[in-house]
Design a protein around this motif. Structure first.
Motif, PDB file in Angstrom:
ATOM      1  N   TYR A 288       0.822  -1.217   0.000  1.00 41.14           N
ATOM      2  CA  TYR A 288       0.000   0.000   0.000  1.00 41.14           C
ATOM      3  C   TYR A 288       0.851   1.259   0.000  1.00 41.14           C
ATOM      4  N   ARG A 326      -0.944  -0.454  -4.150  1.00 41.80           N
ATOM      5  CA  ARG A 326      -2.285   0.114  -4.256  1.00 41.80           C
ATOM      6  C   ARG A 326      -2.242   1.474  -3.562  1.00 41.80           C
ATOM      7  N   VAL A 328      -4.119   4.212  -1.790  1.00 43.56           N
ATOM      8  CA  VAL A 328      -5.433   4.257  -1.147  1.00 43.56           C
ATOM      9  C   VAL A 328      -5.569   5.424  -0.177  1.00 43.56           C
ATOM     10  N   HIS A 339      -9.511   3.060  -3.235  1.00 45.57           N
ATOM     11  CA  HIS A 339      -8.511   3.447  -4.221  1.00 45.57           C
ATOM     12  C   HIS A 339      -8.619   4.955  -4.475  1.00 45.57           C
TER      13      HIS A 339
END
Ligand SMILES: *Cc1c(COP(=O)(O)O)cnc(C)c1O
Ligand code: SF4
Length: 399
Positions: A288, A326, A328, A339
């Motif tokens: 992340y 990702r 986020v 997202h």
């Protein structure tokens, strides 16, 4: 650990000797707005470039300065992700149906000034008195009973605080109990130790032996086990990190990284790209990149949503797809992680974006707030911001 600096007075003295009286005073003046206790390992202090501490990416993460203070955003609440509301028993946050967060400790080997869980983690400071929700070893029973009695929970994150604060003799029975619950098919341990005290992982009989035993048990049970860690800048990676990461890899332990996007630390394609490359080279998966949450005293480190979107655009394709993080945002008010590109509407002028989180509350609108532009009139009310956004975009917001 024994040689860590654990008080503002010790850190003040250290900065005065290592750098200058002026910088030490700048740090002292920041204490009134700092929600986090002081604790720094010699390892982290030694990585800071004391010839240019103001620009240093590690100094910026761990040592606040009054001269860079930006007033808190009006939307700020101490527990901005509303974790308290999602806590059915002490020490458990159960927001997503199949996943639970076990807050197993309130302390860390090093305190980051921008900690999302500043409402809970570490001791009280001049600025903040902490909640006491974390389960402690003698109170884990209630948390474990809740997980055992809730068959929907398949995935448990053992966090806090930092799981390295739990001695091996406490961590092992906890992990063993979790892995033996039939419906729990995945356990992750959250610790920054690889980033702030990697030498601790080189002792084969020490804390990391618990990870090895948990990994073995998980494999026997055909379950997932992983260590989640927290690097934000390539300068946090040294030859000691390489040895520690190799030791974990060699023993089959999956390591993932959860970085926080920090202004002046990793908010350029160059700085973030270099971090991603360095993590991949360590066999650490960049899982992340979080947009910085609303945290007291660290508004200077926040970036707008647009920065995360631009970084993702610039960097995608840079690494293998499975090694691309990702990006986020954890929505204020408890909408959970979304997202950054999945907003329903984003008004960059107002710095307000609107998200939905159907898996959590299908009817609710979740708003996210960029840092206010420097020229914004203060204090600007949060209701005013939302009203301006809703009025300007009523058509786009119609269901
Ligand atoms: C982040 C988080 C999790 C884990 O979510 P993943 O997206 O699966 O990593 C679980 N519970 C809470 C409350 C969280 O904030
Ligand atoms: S290591 Fe994690 S929990 Fe501890 S202070 Fe830093 S961000 Fe907070």
């Amino acid at each position: 650990m024994r040689n860590s600096l654990r008080s503002p007075e010790r850190l003040y003295e250290f900065i005065r000797v290592e750098s200058s009286q002026a910088l030490a005073d700048d740090f002292a003046a920041s204490l009134a707005s700092n929600p986090m206790q002081v604790r720094l390992t010699p390892y982290v202090l030694a990585l800071i470039n004391w010839h240019d501490p103001v620009a240093d990416p590690l100094r910026r993460q761990f040592i606040p300065l009054a001269s860079e203070y930006v007033p808190d955003h009006p939307a700020l609440g101490l527990d901005s992700l509303s974790e308290h509301q999602a806590s059915p028993v002490q020490g458990v946050v159960h927001r997503y149906p199949s996943k639970a967060l076990l807050l197993a400790t309130r302390s860390c080997p090093v305190y980051c000034r921008f900690c999302t869980r500043s409402y809970l983690v570490g001791g009280d400071t001049v600025a903040v008195t902490k909640a006491h929700e974390a389960a402690t070893p003698n109170r884990w029973q209630q948390a474990l009973d809740y997980i055992r009695d809730t068959p929907a929970i398949e995935d448990v994150v053992v966090s806090g605080g930092d799981a390295y604060s739990l001695p091996a003799r406490h961590l092992w029975p906890l992990l063993q109990t979790l892995l033996e619950i039939e419906h729990v098919r995945s356990v992750r341990v959250a610790s920054k130790v690889l980033a702030v005290l990697p030498c601790a992982l080189l002792d084969e009989d020490g804390w990391s032996s618990v990870l090895v035993a948990a990994q073995r048990l998980a494999r026997e049970r055909r379950k997932q086990f992983a260590l989640h860690t927290h690097f934000n800048h390539a300068r946090e990676i040294t030859w000691v990190t390489r040895l520690a990461a190799d030791a974990l890899f060699d023993r089959g332990i999956k390591v993932r990284n959860q970085a926080v996007l920090l202004r002046g630390v990793n908010d350029t394609p160059q700085s973030l790209g270099t971090l991603l490359d360095a993590l991949v080279a360590l066999n650490v998966e960049p899982y992340y990149v979080y947009l910085h949450d609303l945290v007291p005293g660290s508004e200077a480190l926040r970036t707008p949503l647009s920065t995360a979107i631009e970084l993702e655009e610039a960097l995608r394709g840079h690494t293998s797809g499975f090694d691309f993080p990702r990006f986020v945002v954890d929505l204020p008010g408890g909408g959970g992680k979304r997202h950054v590109c999945s907003f329903r509407h984003y008004d960059q002028g107002l710095g307000v974006s609107l998200f939905r989180a159907p898996a959590i509350d299908p009817g609710r609108r979740y708003y996210h707030f960029d840092p206010l532009p420097p020229q914004a009139q203060r204090p600007i009310g949060i209701e005013g911001l939302i009203e301006a956004f809703d009025n300007a975009h009523s058509e786009a917001l119609a269901p």
